[in-house]
Design an enzyme around this catalytic site. Sequence first.
Site, PDB file in Angstrom:
ATOM      1  N   MET A 274      20.956  13.157  -7.570  1.00 26.30           N
ATOM      2  CA  MET A 274      21.698  14.347  -7.134  1.00 26.30           C
ATOM      3  C   MET A 274      22.789  14.034  -6.115  1.00 26.30           C
ATOM      4  O   MET A 274      23.503  14.937  -5.688  1.00 26.30           O
ATOM      5  CB  MET A 274      20.723  15.356  -6.524  1.00 26.30           C
ATOM      6  CG  MET A 274      19.715  15.920  -7.509  1.00 26.30           C
ATOM      7  SD  MET A 274      20.495  16.875  -8.836  1.00 26.30           S
ATOM      8  CE  MET A 274      21.295  18.185  -7.914  1.00 26.30           C
ATOM      9  N   ARG A 275      22.912  12.765  -5.726  1.00 29.09           N
ATOM     10  CA  ARG A 275      23.908  12.453  -4.700  1.00 29.09           C
ATOM     11  C   ARG A 275      25.312  12.775  -5.181  1.00 29.09           C
ATOM     12  O   ARG A 275      26.171  13.221  -4.403  1.00 29.09           O
ATOM     13  CB  ARG A 275      23.801  10.982  -4.285  1.00 29.09           C
ATOM     14  CG  ARG A 275      24.788  10.623  -3.165  1.00 29.09           C
ATOM     15  CD  ARG A 275      24.617   9.199  -2.668  1.00 29.09           C
ATOM     16  NE  ARG A 275      23.465   9.105  -1.772  1.00 29.09           N
ATOM     17  CZ  ARG A 275      22.387   8.380  -2.019  1.00 29.09           C
ATOM     18  NH1 ARG A 275      22.298   7.707  -3.149  1.00 29.09           N
ATOM     19  NH2 ARG A 275      21.405   8.324  -1.167  1.00 29.09           N
ATOM     20  N   ALA A 276      25.590  12.567  -6.461  1.00 32.94           N
ATOM     21  CA  ALA A 276      26.924  12.847  -6.983  1.00 32.94           C
ATOM     22  C   ALA A 276      27.281  14.315  -6.826  1.00 32.94           C
ATOM     23  O   ALA A 276      28.419  14.662  -6.471  1.00 32.94           O
ATOM     24  CB  ALA A 276      27.004  12.430  -8.452  1.00 32.94           C
TER      25      ALA A 276
END
Length: 672
Positions: A274-276
Amino acid sequence: MTTPFPFTAVVGQDDLRLALLLNAVSPAVGGVLVRGEKGTAKSTAVRALSALLPEVAVVSGCRFSCDPSAPDPGCPDGPHESGGGTARPARMVELPVGASEDRLVGALDIERALSEGVKAFEPGLLADAHRGILYVDEVNLLHDHLVDLLLDAAAMGASYVEREGVSVRHAARFLLVGTMNPEEGELRPQLLDRFGLTVEVAASREPDLRVEVVRRRLAYDDDPAGFAARWAEEEAAVRARIVAARQLLPQVRLGDGALRQIAATCAAFEVDGMRADIVMARTATALAAWAGRTDVLAEDVRQAALLALPHRRRRNPFDAPGLDEDKLDETLEQFGDDDGPDTDPDGPDGPDGPDGPDGGGGQPSADGPDSGGDASTPAEAGEGGEAGQPAGAGSGERSPVGSAEPFRTKVLSVPGIGEGAAGRRSRARTEHGRTTGARRPRGALTKLHLAATVQAAAPHQRARGRRGPGLVVRRDDLRQASREGRESNLVLFVVDASGSMAARQRMGAVKGAVLSLLLDAYQRRDKVGLVTFRGSAADVALPPTSSVDAAAARLESLPTGGRTPLAAGLLKAHDVLRVERLRDPARRPLVVVVTDGRATGGPEPLLLASRAAGLFAADGVASVVVDCESGPVRLGLAGKLAGELGGTAVTLDELRADSIAGLVKDVQRRAA
């Protein structure tokens, strides 16, 4: 102090400048990775950015740059009282590729810690970079143990220094900026994902732009202070705009429509985790603030995707980074929202959006000079595009054949214990790994062996007049821990590209096997080289390099046909190792010969090949022969060659089977 080149005087490189400015507006974006060829102003632009950052307030006398309004309660120089403090310019700290662990995280005075029980701590570069910029030039060449420390600090916002029961913790939140030349090797995926944004830079092919670059550089070199003064007004304007954007940032609205577009884009491009999504949201918000808006538009989401996703969508090391912009536009249109300002293409500022600092107008085009791609990348060379190339007239040369699917191989390693660069292949004496013993330190003490130190000091306590519980320790008592870990090696591939190997199905399998070994070399941080032989000579298709991608590209475009000058290939490989031994004497080689063992051309070709192989055996070079012979009748020439090399042979089928587990033992037994 040398006057830095003005940020606003950098010619072109719009994406690079925009990415740096967005991080200046919102450090939470997570930093920038700048990829590109040498000589493209990567380092110049990064160093110039620090002069544009607003000043930071720090506690007077604090070596760890604590904020007076919210000092770190665990600061080693604390406790601090709130309020007061002084203002100073934001720092840009450079991390050299060859830095030691102690230089990065700081060092404890072990002798004082043992004898006096005090934490005498000297801060490192992570402490210096707190609330500033940490810049790593050639970040892809950074040693793995330093990469691990950077990852920990970036994830936790703090640095921990542990030395035999004595620990120090301090805050370490910084803007991480790295530059790299992809030709020298790729980054580990873990570190790659830590960079919020990435940009590809390349020198412009427009003569007028190149002329302007040279003109400005010469003017700066002649009079740095005078040149900077001529750009002072533009620099002040950008600095003021950064301050205004920072003040506006908390008011920027990221609506549900923009969030849906962000989530849909990340899902469409199959990025991991989910970092993107989070980075895209922060980047789009910073873009709106930089443009002076309080609403995020679809164009902000699109630009954020172009900056935040290319380095996250790589599915394997040989995939070229980048985004399919048609797919991006289709996704944004599909999940657009027409009920609010989130999708207004013009917005209150029109289509200009976040223009560059030179007033060029508009967001940097995704079709600019940085997006042209590299025609030699493996992704382009390996998808059958070369199948239509004409064969060399009269040479027996055949068109290049695409490789079969790569597969997972077992570990091939060099026997014995080396002292080469840190890696993941062969056993080595290293600064990191399991402790195997103790010795007197040579130079500065880095890894204390506590038990051996106490044992050395204990017999002398009465003679030294020990009084009380403290242990009287002197320099001669200190013992360095001897550790064993893993090193990287030079894996030199010697590939037979002659007519006997040229059957399309067979050569495809051979290339697939070599590609599999290249993938293994990438994961183990090796240097690789490629020697090919065919016709009447051997060629160094790729000198030893850390760029496994480049080796894969050369392999895919390798033509075949002609005679089999096996001796020439072995002699060329032996010469490559000789030169590389002078450049990097600590790195041990592993030679992988890919052939069916046949030798043709010239008088007594097999005898010449045997003599050439004997040179490797005499030097004790570890070697493996991948036997590519096929058909019902086998001559066993590859196995004979392996014996002459002092190595072992393995077939293509065995390369992917569990039976290869015995290969390393065979190599070690023959080398003993």
